[in-house]
Scaffold this motif. Sequence first.
Motif: not given
Length: 509
Positions: A255-267
Amino acid sequence: MRKNIMNAAILLLLAFVAGACSDSDTTKTVDNGRRYGDATVLQVLDDNESDVSTMSFSLGASSKIVGINCDGDWKATVDAEWVTLSNYSGYGFANKYSYDKITVEKNKGSERTATVTFTSGSISKQLAITQKGAGGDPDDPFETSFELIENLKMGYNLGNTLDANADPAQSWFNPTGPGDWEAYETVWGQPVTTQEIIDYIVSKGFNIIRVPVTWFPHVDENWNINETWMNRVQAVVDMVLSTGSYCIINVMHDTGARDASRTDNQCWLNADPDKYEANTVIYQKLWTQIATHFRNYDDRLIFESFNEILDKNYSWTAPAEGDEAYTVINKLQQDFVNTVRATGGNNSYRNLAITTYSATGNSDAAVNSFQLPDDVASNHIYLSIHSYDPYNFCNNNSGKNADGTEYDYNQEIFDSDCQATIDAVFARVSKRANEVGIPFIFGEFGAIDAGKALAERIKYAKYLKSKYTQYETAGLWWMGLIDRKTLTTNVPYDGMTVDESEIIDALMK
Protein backbone atom coordinates in the motif's frame (compact mmCIF):
# COMPACT_ATOMS: atom_id res chain seq x y z
CA MET A 1 -29.41 22.06 16.12
CA ARG A 2 -31.94 23.17 18.71
CA LYS A 3 -29.46 23.96 21.48
CA ASN A 4 -27.16 25.95 19.20
CA ILE A 5 -30.01 27.98 17.74
CA MET A 6 -31.45 28.74 21.16
CA ASN A 7 -28.05 29.70 22.56
CA ALA A 8 -27.58 32.18 19.73
CA ALA A 9 -31.02 33.64 20.39
CA ILE A 10 -30.28 34.10 24.10
CA LEU A 11 -26.98 35.85 23.33
CA LEU A 12 -28.80 38.25 21.01
CA LEU A 13 -31.42 38.90 23.65
CA LEU A 14 -28.77 39.66 26.28
CA ALA A 15 -27.03 42.09 23.94
CA PHE A 16 -30.32 43.88 23.20
CA VAL A 17 -31.26 44.23 26.87
CA ALA A 18 -27.76 45.44 27.85
CA GLY A 19 -27.94 48.16 25.22
CA ALA A 20 -31.50 49.24 26.04
CA CYS A 21 -31.19 49.64 29.82
CA SER A 22 -29.99 52.86 31.45
CA ASP A 23 -27.80 52.93 34.56
CA SER A 24 -30.83 53.78 36.68
CA ASP A 25 -32.95 50.89 35.34
CA THR A 26 -32.00 48.02 37.67
CA THR A 27 -35.35 46.22 37.86
CA LYS A 28 -35.17 44.37 34.55
CA THR A 29 -33.88 40.79 34.50
CA VAL A 30 -32.99 38.40 31.71
CA ASP A 31 -34.24 34.81 31.63
CA ASN A 32 -31.10 32.63 31.63
CA GLY A 33 -33.11 29.59 30.61
CA ARG A 34 -32.57 27.61 33.82
CA ARG A 35 -35.64 25.77 35.13
CA TYR A 36 -36.24 24.50 38.67
CA GLY A 37 -38.73 22.23 40.40
CA ASP A 38 -40.57 19.25 38.99
CA ALA A 39 -40.28 18.74 35.26
CA THR A 40 -42.99 18.26 32.68
CA VAL A 41 -40.46 16.95 30.14
CA LEU A 42 -37.59 14.50 30.70
CA GLN A 43 -35.64 12.87 27.89
CA VAL A 44 -32.35 10.97 27.78
CA LEU A 45 -30.65 11.54 24.41
CA ASP A 46 -27.76 10.03 22.45
CA ASP A 47 -25.24 11.80 20.19
CA ASN A 48 -27.88 12.20 17.49
CA GLU A 49 -30.30 13.81 19.95
CA SER A 50 -32.57 10.76 19.76
CA ASP A 51 -34.24 9.11 22.77
CA VAL A 52 -32.05 6.34 24.14
CA SER A 53 -33.01 3.62 26.61
CA THR A 54 -30.11 1.17 26.14
CA MET A 55 -26.37 1.65 25.90
CA SER A 56 -23.64 -0.93 25.24
CA PHE A 57 -20.00 -0.77 26.31
CA SER A 58 -16.98 -2.87 25.40
CA LEU A 59 -15.19 -4.74 28.16
CA GLY A 60 -12.55 -2.02 28.50
CA ALA A 61 -12.85 1.03 30.73
CA SER A 62 -14.63 3.72 28.71
CA SER A 63 -17.13 6.56 28.83
CA LYS A 64 -20.12 7.86 26.89
CA ILE A 65 -22.11 11.06 27.21
CA VAL A 66 -25.88 11.44 27.22
CA GLY A 67 -27.92 14.61 26.90
CA ILE A 68 -30.70 15.44 29.38
CA ASN A 69 -33.62 17.39 27.96
CA CYS A 70 -35.53 18.52 31.03
CA ASP A 71 -37.45 21.60 32.17
CA GLY A 72 -36.85 21.08 35.90
CA ASP A 73 -34.35 19.78 38.44
CA TRP A 74 -33.27 16.18 37.88
CA LYS A 75 -31.42 13.48 39.77
CA ALA A 76 -29.63 10.32 38.63
CA THR A 77 -28.93 7.05 40.39
CA VAL A 78 -27.12 3.89 39.30
CA ASP A 79 -27.48 0.40 40.74
CA ALA A 80 -23.93 -0.89 40.16
CA GLU A 81 -20.57 0.16 41.62
CA TRP A 82 -18.75 -0.36 38.31
CA VAL A 83 -20.74 2.47 36.71
CA THR A 84 -20.11 6.07 37.75
CA LEU A 85 -21.67 9.34 36.62
CA SER A 86 -20.10 12.76 36.25
CA ASN A 87 -23.30 14.33 37.61
CA TYR A 88 -25.86 12.81 39.95
CA SER A 89 -28.12 15.86 39.76
CA GLY A 90 -28.61 18.85 37.53
CA TYR A 91 -30.81 21.71 36.40
CA GLY A 92 -33.24 21.79 33.53
CA PHE A 93 -33.02 24.41 30.82
CA ALA A 94 -35.47 25.92 28.39
CA ASN A 95 -32.82 26.53 25.75
CA LYS A 96 -30.22 23.76 25.95
CA TYR A 97 -29.49 20.30 27.31
CA SER A 98 -27.73 19.17 30.43
CA TYR A 99 -25.14 16.43 29.99
CA ASP A 100 -24.03 13.42 31.98
CA LYS A 101 -20.91 11.31 31.40
CA ILE A 102 -21.36 7.61 32.08
CA THR A 103 -18.12 5.74 32.83
CA VAL A 104 -17.66 1.99 33.21
CA GLU A 105 -14.70 0.17 34.71
CA LYS A 106 -12.90 -2.58 32.84
CA ASN A 107 -14.86 -5.82 33.02
CA LYS A 108 -12.68 -8.78 33.99
CA GLY A 109 -15.60 -11.18 34.17
CA SER A 110 -18.60 -12.13 32.07
CA GLU A 111 -21.09 -9.76 30.46
CA ARG A 112 -22.89 -7.58 33.02
CA THR A 113 -25.76 -5.11 33.20
CA ALA A 114 -26.74 -2.05 35.22
CA THR A 115 -29.46 0.59 35.19
CA VAL A 116 -29.12 4.36 35.39
CA THR A 117 -32.35 6.09 36.47
CA PHE A 118 -33.03 9.77 35.84
CA THR A 119 -35.92 11.37 37.76
CA SER A 120 -37.61 14.74 38.08
CA GLY A 121 -40.79 14.93 40.14
CA SER A 122 -43.08 12.12 39.05
CA ILE A 123 -41.21 11.48 35.76
CA SER A 124 -38.44 8.91 35.50
CA LYS A 125 -36.41 7.47 32.63
CA GLN A 126 -34.23 4.37 32.78
CA LEU A 127 -31.10 3.69 30.78
CA ALA A 128 -30.11 0.01 30.60
CA ILE A 129 -26.32 -0.46 30.53
CA THR A 130 -24.74 -3.61 29.09
CA GLN A 131 -21.00 -4.22 29.18
CA LYS A 132 -19.35 -7.03 27.28
CA GLY A 133 -17.20 -9.47 29.19
CA ALA A 134 -14.20 -11.67 28.62
CA GLY A 135 -14.28 -15.43 28.65
CA GLY A 136 -17.42 -15.81 26.57
CA ASP A 137 -15.83 -18.62 24.58
CA PRO A 138 -14.41 -21.42 26.80
CA ASP A 139 -12.20 -22.55 23.90
CA ASP A 140 -10.51 -19.13 23.55
CA PRO A 141 -7.00 -19.39 25.04
CA PHE A 142 -5.79 -15.93 23.97
CA GLU A 143 -5.69 -12.68 25.88
CA THR A 144 -8.15 -10.09 24.60
CA SER A 145 -7.06 -7.04 22.65
CA PHE A 146 -7.77 -4.99 25.77
CA GLU A 147 -5.47 -7.19 27.86
CA LEU A 148 -2.84 -7.06 25.14
CA ILE A 149 -2.72 -3.27 25.21
CA GLU A 150 -2.68 -3.21 29.01
CA ASN A 151 0.50 -5.30 28.85
CA LEU A 152 2.32 -2.95 26.46
CA LYS A 153 5.03 -0.60 27.68
CA MET A 154 6.39 1.06 24.56
CA GLY A 155 7.02 -0.20 21.05
CA TYR A 156 9.57 0.06 18.24
CA ASN A 157 9.28 -0.21 14.47
CA LEU A 158 11.95 -2.33 12.75
CA GLY A 159 11.53 -0.20 9.66
CA ASN A 160 13.42 -0.09 6.35
CA THR A 161 14.17 -3.77 6.71
CA LEU A 162 11.72 -6.46 5.59
CA ASP A 163 9.59 -3.67 4.14
CA ALA A 164 12.37 -2.39 1.86
CA ASN A 165 11.52 -2.62 -1.85
CA ALA A 166 13.98 -0.82 -4.08
CA ASP A 167 13.18 -0.82 -7.80
CA PRO A 168 14.93 -3.82 -9.37
CA ALA A 169 14.99 -1.90 -12.66
CA GLN A 170 17.72 0.33 -11.20
CA SER A 171 21.18 -0.71 -12.30
CA TRP A 172 22.62 -0.47 -8.79
CA PHE A 173 20.14 -2.94 -7.29
CA ASN A 174 20.70 -6.51 -8.40
CA PRO A 175 18.86 -9.09 -6.28
CA THR A 176 19.17 -12.63 -7.57
CA GLY A 177 15.42 -13.16 -7.22
CA PRO A 178 12.48 -12.97 -4.82
CA GLY A 179 14.27 -15.24 -2.37
CA ASP A 180 17.30 -12.95 -2.09
CA TRP A 181 16.20 -11.68 1.29
CA GLU A 182 19.58 -10.23 2.27
CA ALA A 183 19.69 -7.91 -0.76
CA TYR A 184 16.22 -6.58 0.03
CA GLU A 185 16.66 -6.42 3.79
CA THR A 186 19.74 -4.20 3.53
CA VAL A 187 18.94 -2.10 0.46
CA TRP A 188 17.53 0.81 2.49
CA GLY A 189 20.61 1.11 4.68
CA GLN A 190 19.87 -1.19 7.60
CA PRO A 191 22.01 -4.21 8.53
CA VAL A 192 20.86 -7.81 8.42
CA THR A 193 18.67 -8.31 11.47
CA THR A 194 20.25 -10.44 14.19
CA GLN A 195 19.23 -11.68 17.60
CA GLU A 196 21.72 -9.24 19.11
CA ILE A 197 19.91 -6.30 17.48
CA ILE A 198 16.53 -7.44 18.78
CA ASP A 199 17.94 -8.09 22.25
CA TYR A 200 19.42 -4.58 22.34
CA ILE A 201 16.10 -2.98 21.38
CA VAL A 202 14.28 -4.96 24.07
CA SER A 203 16.96 -4.10 26.65
CA LYS A 204 15.96 -0.45 26.29
CA GLY A 205 12.46 -1.22 27.55
CA PHE A 206 10.50 -1.84 24.35
CA ASN A 207 8.22 -4.87 24.65
CA ILE A 208 6.46 -4.82 21.29
CA ILE A 209 8.28 -4.70 17.94
CA ARG A 210 6.50 -4.12 14.66
CA VAL A 211 8.17 -5.90 11.77
CA PRO A 212 6.76 -4.27 8.61
CA VAL A 213 6.82 -6.66 5.65
CA THR A 214 6.41 -5.85 1.95
CA TRP A 215 5.33 -8.92 0.01
CA PHE A 216 4.99 -8.04 -3.68
CA PRO A 217 8.71 -8.41 -4.57
CA HIS A 218 8.71 -11.93 -3.15
CA VAL A 219 5.92 -13.66 -5.07
CA ASP A 220 5.63 -15.47 -8.39
CA GLU A 221 3.22 -14.55 -11.19
CA ASN A 222 0.40 -16.27 -9.28
CA TRP A 223 1.17 -14.42 -6.02
CA ASN A 224 2.62 -17.47 -4.31
CA ILE A 225 5.05 -16.25 -1.66
CA ASN A 226 8.63 -17.38 -2.10
CA GLU A 227 9.46 -20.01 0.53
CA THR A 228 12.90 -18.59 1.30
CA TRP A 229 11.39 -15.15 1.90
CA MET A 230 8.66 -16.56 4.16
CA ASN A 231 11.28 -18.40 6.17
CA ARG A 232 13.26 -15.16 6.60
CA VAL A 233 10.17 -13.38 7.88
CA GLN A 234 9.65 -16.25 10.30
CA ALA A 235 13.27 -16.04 11.47
CA VAL A 236 12.90 -12.35 12.39
CA VAL A 237 9.55 -12.99 14.07
CA ASP A 238 11.16 -15.77 16.10
CA MET A 239 13.94 -13.42 17.19
CA VAL A 240 11.38 -10.97 18.58
CA LEU A 241 9.23 -13.60 20.28
CA SER A 242 12.26 -15.26 21.87
CA THR A 243 12.68 -12.15 24.05
CA GLY A 244 9.16 -12.47 25.44
CA SER A 245 8.05 -9.41 23.49
CA TYR A 246 5.04 -8.99 21.23
CA CYS A 247 5.54 -8.92 17.45
CA ILE A 248 3.40 -7.38 14.69
CA ILE A 249 3.65 -8.33 11.02
CA ASN A 250 1.63 -6.73 8.27
CA VAL A 251 1.23 -5.92 4.57
CA MET A 252 3.42 -2.81 4.31
CA HIS A 253 4.47 -1.08 1.08
CA ASP A 254 2.04 -3.08 -0.97
CA THR A 255 0.00 0.00 0.00
CA GLY A 256 1.02 3.66 -0.09
CA ALA A 257 1.82 6.24 -2.76
CA ARG A 258 2.95 4.64 -6.00
CA ASP A 259 6.09 5.90 -7.72
CA ALA A 260 5.04 6.66 -11.30
CA SER A 261 8.42 5.53 -12.59
CA ARG A 262 8.01 2.01 -11.24
CA THR A 263 6.90 -0.79 -13.56
CA ASP A 264 6.55 -3.49 -10.90
CA ASN A 265 3.70 -4.05 -8.42
CA GLN A 266 4.75 -1.39 -5.94
CA CYS A 267 1.72 -0.06 -4.00
CA TRP A 268 -0.64 -2.34 -5.94
CA LEU A 269 -3.19 -2.36 -3.12
CA ASN A 270 -5.27 0.80 -2.95
CA ALA A 271 -8.85 1.79 -2.19
CA ASP A 272 -9.99 1.98 -5.82
CA PRO A 273 -13.56 0.63 -6.06
CA ASP A 274 -12.97 -0.42 -9.69
CA LYS A 275 -10.06 -2.63 -8.60
CA TYR A 276 -11.56 -4.04 -5.43
CA GLU A 277 -12.73 -7.37 -6.86
CA ALA A 278 -9.35 -8.15 -8.43
CA ASN A 279 -7.30 -6.79 -5.54
CA THR A 280 -9.14 -8.63 -2.81
CA VAL A 281 -8.45 -11.96 -4.49
CA ILE A 282 -4.71 -11.23 -4.29
CA TYR A 283 -5.00 -9.72 -0.81
CA GLN A 284 -6.84 -12.74 0.54
CA LYS A 285 -4.36 -15.11 -1.11
CA LEU A 286 -1.45 -13.33 0.59
CA TRP A 287 -3.10 -13.41 4.00
CA THR A 288 -4.12 -17.04 3.60
CA GLN A 289 -0.46 -17.95 3.06
CA ILE A 290 0.84 -15.73 5.87
CA ALA A 291 -1.78 -16.79 8.38
CA THR A 292 -1.43 -20.46 7.55
CA HIS A 293 2.34 -20.31 8.00
CA PHE A 294 2.01 -18.73 11.46
CA ARG A 295 -1.25 -20.26 12.68
CA ASN A 296 0.36 -22.24 15.49
CA TYR A 297 2.09 -19.19 17.00
CA ASP A 298 0.82 -17.95 20.36
CA ASP A 299 -0.94 -14.69 21.19
CA ARG A 300 2.24 -12.61 21.24
CA LEU A 301 2.13 -12.57 17.42
CA ILE A 302 -0.28 -10.01 15.98
CA PHE A 303 -1.41 -9.57 12.39
CA GLU A 304 -2.03 -6.05 11.01
CA SER A 305 -4.27 -5.68 7.95
CA PHE A 306 -2.12 -3.19 6.01
CA ASN A 307 -0.05 -0.08 6.44
CA GLU A 308 -1.18 3.27 4.96
CA ILE A 309 -3.76 2.56 2.28
CA LEU A 310 -4.70 5.38 -0.10
CA ASP A 311 -7.41 6.01 -2.69
CA LYS A 312 -7.14 5.52 -6.45
CA ASN A 313 -5.38 8.89 -6.75
CA TYR A 314 -2.79 7.92 -4.12
CA SER A 315 -3.70 11.01 -2.13
CA TRP A 316 -2.37 11.47 1.40
CA THR A 317 -5.28 13.82 2.08
CA ALA A 318 -8.27 11.88 3.38
CA PRO A 319 -11.35 12.18 1.12
CA ALA A 320 -14.61 13.71 2.29
CA GLU A 321 -17.02 11.51 4.20
CA GLY A 322 -19.05 9.31 1.88
CA ASP A 323 -16.20 8.74 -0.56
CA GLU A 324 -16.12 5.24 -2.06
CA ALA A 325 -12.56 4.74 -0.83
CA TYR A 326 -13.87 4.27 2.70
CA THR A 327 -16.24 1.55 1.56
CA VAL A 328 -13.36 -0.29 -0.11
CA ILE A 329 -11.15 -0.03 2.97
CA ASN A 330 -13.89 -1.37 5.22
CA LYS A 331 -14.55 -4.25 2.81
CA LEU A 332 -10.85 -5.13 2.59
CA GLN A 333 -10.51 -5.20 6.35
CA GLN A 334 -13.56 -7.43 6.63
CA ASP A 335 -11.90 -9.72 4.07
CA PHE A 336 -8.73 -9.66 6.19
CA VAL A 337 -10.54 -10.75 9.34
CA ASN A 338 -12.50 -13.46 7.54
CA THR A 339 -9.41 -14.80 5.78
CA VAL A 340 -7.29 -15.03 8.92
CA ARG A 341 -10.03 -16.68 10.96
CA ALA A 342 -10.68 -19.22 8.19
CA THR A 343 -7.13 -20.59 8.49
CA GLY A 344 -7.96 -21.98 11.93
CA GLY A 345 -5.56 -23.00 14.65
CA ASN A 346 -4.58 -20.12 16.91
CA ASN A 347 -5.71 -17.73 14.20
CA SER A 348 -9.25 -18.40 15.34
CA TYR A 349 -8.53 -16.08 18.26
CA ARG A 350 -5.43 -14.12 17.24
CA ASN A 351 -5.48 -10.39 17.98
CA LEU A 352 -5.76 -8.38 14.76
CA ALA A 353 -4.96 -4.74 14.06
CA ILE A 354 -6.98 -2.67 11.62
CA THR A 355 -6.62 0.94 10.58
CA THR A 356 -8.06 4.04 8.91
CA TYR A 357 -7.47 5.70 5.54
CA SER A 358 -3.69 6.33 5.38
CA ALA A 359 -3.67 5.18 9.03
CA THR A 360 -4.41 8.78 9.97
CA GLY A 361 -5.89 10.03 13.21
CA ASN A 362 -6.03 13.70 12.27
CA SER A 363 -9.02 13.57 9.90
CA ASP A 364 -12.62 13.45 11.14
CA ALA A 365 -13.72 11.93 7.84
CA ALA A 366 -11.14 9.14 7.92
CA VAL A 367 -11.67 8.26 11.58
CA ASN A 368 -15.46 8.45 11.51
CA SER A 369 -15.65 6.41 8.29
CA PHE A 370 -13.74 3.55 9.88
CA GLN A 371 -16.04 0.59 10.53
CA LEU A 372 -15.39 -2.38 12.80
CA PRO A 373 -15.39 -5.67 10.88
CA ASP A 374 -17.65 -8.48 12.03
CA ASP A 375 -15.65 -11.13 13.82
CA VAL A 376 -16.50 -14.62 14.99
CA ALA A 377 -14.03 -14.08 17.86
CA SER A 378 -14.96 -11.56 20.53
CA ASN A 379 -12.59 -8.88 21.78
CA HIS A 380 -9.67 -9.66 19.47
CA ILE A 381 -9.43 -6.54 17.28
CA TYR A 382 -7.82 -3.19 17.97
CA LEU A 383 -7.39 0.05 16.01
CA SER A 384 -3.92 1.20 15.00
CA ILE A 385 -3.24 4.72 13.74
CA HIS A 386 -0.08 6.63 12.81
CA SER A 387 0.63 10.07 14.16
CA TYR A 388 3.46 12.38 13.20
CA ASP A 389 1.60 15.37 14.57
CA PRO A 390 2.14 18.23 14.35
CA TYR A 391 3.58 17.43 10.93
CA ASN A 392 5.84 20.48 10.75
CA PHE A 393 7.39 19.63 14.09
CA CYS A 394 7.78 15.87 13.71
CA ASN A 395 9.04 16.03 10.13
CA ASN A 396 11.39 18.19 8.10
CA ASN A 397 9.15 20.32 5.90
CA SER A 398 11.65 22.47 4.04
CA GLY A 399 13.23 22.40 0.60
CA LYS A 400 13.01 23.99 -2.82
CA ASN A 401 10.00 24.69 -5.00
CA ALA A 402 9.95 23.81 -8.69
CA ASP A 403 11.03 27.35 -9.54
CA GLY A 404 14.09 27.08 -7.30
CA THR A 405 12.80 29.23 -4.46
CA GLU A 406 13.17 27.82 -0.99
CA TYR A 407 10.46 27.08 1.53
CA ASP A 408 10.61 26.24 5.23
CA TYR A 409 7.46 25.42 7.18
CA ASN A 410 9.24 23.77 10.08
CA GLN A 411 8.03 24.37 13.60
CA GLU A 412 11.13 24.31 15.76
CA ILE A 413 9.59 24.58 19.25
CA PHE A 414 7.33 22.03 20.90
CA ASP A 415 4.79 24.36 22.47
CA SER A 416 1.16 24.44 23.63
CA ASP A 417 -0.08 24.55 20.03
CA CYS A 418 1.72 21.27 19.39
CA GLN A 419 0.13 19.80 22.49
CA ALA A 420 -3.32 20.92 21.36
CA THR A 421 -2.83 19.22 17.99
CA ILE A 422 -1.85 15.97 19.71
CA ASP A 423 -4.74 16.28 22.18
CA ALA A 424 -7.17 16.50 19.27
CA VAL A 425 -5.79 13.33 17.66
CA PHE A 426 -6.12 11.34 20.87
CA ALA A 427 -9.63 12.65 21.53
CA ARG A 428 -10.80 11.90 17.98
CA VAL A 429 -9.37 8.38 17.86
CA SER A 430 -10.45 7.49 21.38
CA LYS A 431 -14.00 8.62 20.70
CA ARG A 432 -14.31 6.47 17.59
CA ALA A 433 -12.66 3.46 19.24
CA ASN A 434 -15.11 3.74 22.13
CA GLU A 435 -18.03 4.00 19.73
CA VAL A 436 -17.14 0.74 18.01
CA GLY A 437 -16.00 -0.93 21.23
CA ILE A 438 -12.29 -1.62 20.70
CA PRO A 439 -9.01 -0.28 22.11
CA PHE A 440 -6.43 1.62 20.07
CA ILE A 441 -2.69 2.19 19.82
CA PHE A 442 -0.38 4.44 17.83
CA GLY A 443 1.27 1.91 15.51
CA GLU A 444 3.71 4.59 14.38
CA PHE A 445 4.70 7.90 15.95
CA GLY A 446 7.79 9.97 16.52
CA ALA A 447 9.57 13.30 16.27
CA ILE A 448 11.71 11.88 13.50
CA ASP A 449 13.33 15.09 12.20
CA ALA A 450 16.73 14.98 13.87
CA GLY A 451 17.30 18.53 12.67
CA LYS A 452 15.05 19.77 15.46
CA ALA A 453 16.71 20.50 18.79
CA LEU A 454 17.06 17.38 20.90
CA ALA A 455 15.54 19.16 23.91
CA GLU A 456 12.37 19.87 21.92
CA ARG A 457 12.13 16.28 20.70
CA ILE A 458 12.46 15.12 24.31
CA LYS A 459 9.55 17.42 25.24
CA TYR A 460 7.52 15.73 22.52
CA ALA A 461 8.44 12.26 23.80
CA LYS A 462 7.50 13.17 27.37
CA TYR A 463 4.17 14.58 26.23
CA LEU A 464 3.30 11.54 24.11
CA LYS A 465 4.18 9.29 27.04
CA SER A 466 1.81 11.29 29.26
CA LYS A 467 -0.98 10.92 26.69
CA TYR A 468 -0.45 7.16 26.43
CA THR A 469 -0.71 6.98 30.21
CA GLN A 470 -3.84 9.13 30.22
CA TYR A 471 -5.58 6.99 27.59
CA GLU A 472 -4.16 3.68 28.90
CA THR A 473 -2.58 2.76 25.58
CA ALA A 474 0.85 2.69 23.94
CA GLY A 475 2.73 3.66 20.81
CA LEU A 476 5.53 2.34 18.59
CA TRP A 477 8.29 4.81 17.67
CA TRP A 478 9.31 4.78 14.00
CA MET A 479 12.97 3.69 13.76
CA GLY A 480 15.75 5.97 14.97
CA LEU A 481 16.69 5.94 18.68
CA ILE A 482 19.07 3.03 18.08
CA ASP A 483 21.85 2.53 15.54
CA ARG A 484 21.44 -1.12 14.63
CA LYS A 485 24.92 -1.25 13.08
CA THR A 486 26.76 -0.23 16.26
CA LEU A 487 24.17 -1.22 18.88
CA THR A 488 24.31 2.21 20.50
CA THR A 489 21.91 5.12 20.84
CA ASN A 490 24.22 7.31 18.73
CA VAL A 491 22.14 7.51 15.57
CA PRO A 492 23.62 8.86 12.31
CA TYR A 493 21.54 11.37 10.30
CA ASP A 494 22.81 13.03 7.11
CA GLY A 495 26.21 14.13 8.27
CA MET A 496 25.53 14.29 12.00
CA THR A 497 25.13 11.85 14.85
CA VAL A 498 22.59 12.32 17.64
CA ASP A 499 22.61 10.51 20.98
CA GLU A 500 18.91 9.74 21.39
CA SER A 501 19.16 7.94 24.74
CA GLU A 502 17.28 10.78 26.46
CA ILE A 503 14.34 10.31 24.12
CA ILE A 504 14.21 6.63 25.07
CA ASP A 505 14.40 7.60 28.75
CA ALA A 506 11.49 10.02 28.29
CA LEU A 507 9.38 7.31 26.64
CA MET A 508 10.05 4.81 29.42
CA LYS A 509 9.38 7.02 32.45
